[in-house]
Design a protein around this motif. Structure first.
Motif, PDB file in Angstrom:
ATOM      1  N   ARG A  64       0.844  -1.206   0.000  1.00 43.32           N
ATOM      2  CA  ARG A  64       0.000   0.000   0.000  1.00 43.32           C
ATOM      3  C   ARG A  64       0.874   1.248   0.000  1.00 43.32           C
ATOM      4  N   ALA A  65       1.898   1.275   0.839  1.00 48.57           N
ATOM      5  CA  ALA A  65       2.796   2.429   0.904  1.00 48.57           C
ATOM      6  C   ALA A  65       3.490   2.635  -0.435  1.00 48.57           C
ATOM      7  N   TRP A  66       3.926   1.548  -1.055  1.00 47.14           N
ATOM      8  CA  TRP A  66       4.604   1.608  -2.359  1.00 47.14           C
ATOM      9  C   TRP A  66       3.723   2.314  -3.383  1.00 47.14           C
ATOM     10  N   ARG A  67       2.433   1.982  -3.370  1.00 48.53           N
ATOM     11  CA  ARG A  67       1.497   2.625  -4.315  1.00 48.53           C
ATOM     12  C   ARG A  67       1.248   4.078  -3.924  1.00 48.53           C
ATOM     13  N   ASP A  68       1.072   4.326  -2.637  1.00 52.70           N
ATOM     14  CA  ASP A  68       0.696   5.664  -2.182  1.00 52.70           C
ATOM     15  C   ASP A  68       1.808   6.699  -2.358  1.00 52.70           C
ATOM     16  N   VAL A  69       3.050   6.319  -2.170  1.00 51.86           N
ATOM     17  CA  VAL A  69       4.126   7.306  -2.243  1.00 51.86           C
ATOM     18  C   VAL A  69       4.322   7.846  -3.649  1.00 51.86           C
ATOM     19  N   ARG A  70       3.868   7.135  -4.640  1.00 51.83           N
ATOM     20  CA  ARG A  70       3.987   7.644  -6.011  1.00 51.83           C
ATOM     21  C   ARG A  70       3.242   8.963  -6.178  1.00 51.83           C
ATOM     22  N   LEU A  71       2.152   9.131  -5.432  1.00 54.14           N
ATOM     23  CA  LEU A  71       1.379  10.359  -5.550  1.00 54.14           C
ATOM     24  C   LEU A  71       2.183  11.585  -5.117  1.00 54.14           C
ATOM     25  N   LEU A  72       3.099  11.416  -4.182  1.00 52.21           N
ATOM     26  CA  LEU A  72       3.852  12.561  -3.672  1.00 52.21           C
ATOM     27  C   LEU A  72       4.719  13.218  -4.727  1.00 52.21           C
ATOM     28  N   THR A  73       5.221  12.437  -5.677  1.00 53.66           N
ATOM     29  CA  THR A  73       6.065  13.026  -6.724  1.00 53.66           C
ATOM     30  C   THR A  73       5.267  13.335  -7.988  1.00 53.66           C
ATOM     31  N   ILE A  74       3.967  13.068  -7.951  1.00 51.93           N
ATOM     32  CA  ILE A  74       3.098  13.341  -9.100  1.00 51.93           C
ATOM     33  C   ILE A  74       2.063  14.404  -8.746  1.00 51.93           C
ATOM     34  N   GLY A  75       1.313  14.168  -7.660  1.00 52.07           N
ATOM     35  CA  GLY A  75       0.247  15.077  -7.254  1.00 52.07           C
ATOM     36  C   GLY A  75       0.779  16.404  -6.752  1.00 52.07           C
ATOM     37  N   GLY A  76       0.059  17.463  -7.021  1.00 50.71           N
ATOM     38  CA  GLY A  76       0.467  18.782  -6.546  1.00 50.71           C
ATOM     39  C   GLY A  76       1.687  19.329  -7.264  1.00 50.71           C
ATOM     40  N   GLY A  77       2.024  18.763  -8.381  1.00 54.74           N
ATOM     41  CA  GLY A  77       3.194  19.190  -9.148  1.00 54.74           C
ATOM     42  C   GLY A  77       4.251  18.103  -9.165  1.00 54.74           C
ATOM     43  N   THR A  78       4.585  17.649 -10.341  1.00 58.71           N
ATOM     44  CA  THR A  78       5.567  16.581 -10.470  1.00 58.71           C
ATOM     45  C   THR A  78       6.945  17.058 -10.023  1.00 58.71           C
ATOM     46  N   SER A  79       7.823  16.104  -9.792  1.00 61.58           N
ATOM     47  CA  SER A  79       9.198  16.456  -9.419  1.00 61.58           C
ATOM     48  C   SER A  79       9.846  17.326 -10.493  1.00 61.58           C
ATOM     49  N   GLU A  80       9.539  17.041 -11.744  1.00 64.33           N
ATOM     50  CA  GLU A  80      10.105  17.843 -12.841  1.00 64.33           C
ATOM     51  C   GLU A  80       9.620  19.290 -12.763  1.00 64.33           C
ATOM     52  N   ILE A  81       8.349  19.483 -12.423  1.00 62.20           N
ATOM     53  CA  ILE A  81       7.808  20.835 -12.272  1.00 62.20           C
ATOM     54  C   ILE A  81       8.477  21.544 -11.098  1.00 62.20           C
ATOM     55  N   MET A  82       8.694  20.810  -9.984  1.00 61.12           N
ATOM     56  CA  MET A  82       9.368  21.412  -8.828  1.00 61.12           C
ATOM     57  C   MET A  82      10.764  21.877  -9.220  1.00 61.12           C
ATOM     58  N   LYS A  83      11.478  21.067  -9.994  1.00 63.63           N
ATOM     59  CA  LYS A  83      12.819  21.445 -10.442  1.00 63.63           C
ATOM     60  C   LYS A  83      12.776  22.689 -11.324  1.00 63.63           C
ATOM     61  N   GLU A  84      11.763  22.774 -12.168  1.00 56.24           N
ATOM     62  CA  GLU A  84      11.626  23.936 -13.046  1.00 56.24           C
ATOM     63  C   GLU A  84      11.340  25.201 -12.222  1.00 56.24           C
ATOM     64  N   ILE A  85      10.455  25.092 -11.246  1.00 55.78           N
ATOM     65  CA  ILE A  85      10.144  26.228 -10.385  1.00 55.78           C
ATOM     66  C   ILE A  85      11.394  26.690  -9.645  1.00 55.78           C
ATOM     67  N   ILE A  86      12.117  25.737  -9.066  1.00 59.06           N
ATOM     68  CA  ILE A  86      13.325  26.083  -8.317  1.00 59.06           C
ATOM     69  C   ILE A  86      14.346  26.769  -9.213  1.00 59.06           C
ATOM     70  N   SER A  87      14.545  26.226 -10.408  1.00 61.96           N
ATOM     71  CA  SER A  87      15.556  26.801 -11.311  1.00 61.96           C
ATOM     72  C   SER A  87      15.197  28.221 -11.727  1.00 61.96           C
ATOM     73  N   LYS A  88      13.900  28.521 -11.833  1.00 65.82           N
ATOM     74  CA  LYS A  88      13.483  29.870 -12.214  1.00 65.82           C
ATOM     75  C   LYS A  88      13.617  30.855 -11.053  1.00 65.82           C
ATOM     76  N   LEU A  89      13.571  30.344  -9.822  1.00 68.44           N
ATOM     77  CA  LEU A  89      13.603  31.223  -8.656  1.00 68.44           C
ATOM     78  C   LEU A  89      14.968  31.340  -7.999  1.00 68.44           C
ATOM     79  N   VAL A  90      15.935  30.539  -8.446  1.00 72.77           N
ATOM     80  CA  VAL A  90      17.257  30.594  -7.830  1.00 72.77           C
ATOM     81  C   VAL A  90      17.950  31.900  -8.204  1.00 72.77           C
ATOM     82  N   GLU A  91      18.596  32.495  -7.215  1.00 70.41           N
ATOM     83  CA  GLU A  91      19.329  33.740  -7.449  1.00 70.41           C
ATOM     84  C   GLU A  91      20.799  33.409  -7.634  1.00 70.41           C
ATOM     85  N   LEU A  92      21.333  33.811  -8.748  1.00 69.85           N
ATOM     86  CA  LEU A  92      22.745  33.555  -9.027  1.00 69.85           C
ATOM     87  C   LEU A  92      23.605  34.685  -8.570  1.00 69.85           C
TER      88      LEU A  92
END
Length: 92
Positions: A64-92
């Motif tokens: 059950r946990a194996w199935r449920d944890v997949r939602l964390l990296t998909i729901g509410g914004g995929t990991s790829e989207i999180m990386k894109e957001i972070i890269s746009k907001l990082v101050e160089l």
């Protein structure tokens, strides 16, 4: 994984603190979600490996946990989207 769990906790606490103080926290929230989501994927994978074939039995908690944890990296914004957001907001 204990060090990574603590790191995820601190990232989350920091993001919540900023949010509570009504400060801009999008980058920190995205970082916390990305890190914690990736961490739980690794932990679930290691648990599944530990349980072996029994881990795939649908009645077990790890399956059950194996199935449920997949939602964390998909729901509410995929990991790829999180990386894109972070890269746009990082101050160089």
């Amino acid at each position: 994984h204990l060090t990574s769990v603590e790191a995820a906790r601190q990232l989350t606490y920091h993001a919540v603190d900023l949010f509570d103080r009504k400060e801009m926290a999008v980058k920190e929230i995205s970082m916390a979600k990305l890190f914690a989501g990736d961490l739980i994927q690794r932990v679930a994978y290691d648990c599944m490996q530990f349980h072996g074939g029994m881990g795939y039995i649908t009645e077990t908690h790890i399956a059950r946990a194996w199935r449920d944890v997949r939602l964390l990296t998909i729901g509410g914004g995929t990991s790829e989207i999180m990386k894109e957001i972070i890269s746009k907001l990082v101050e160089l």
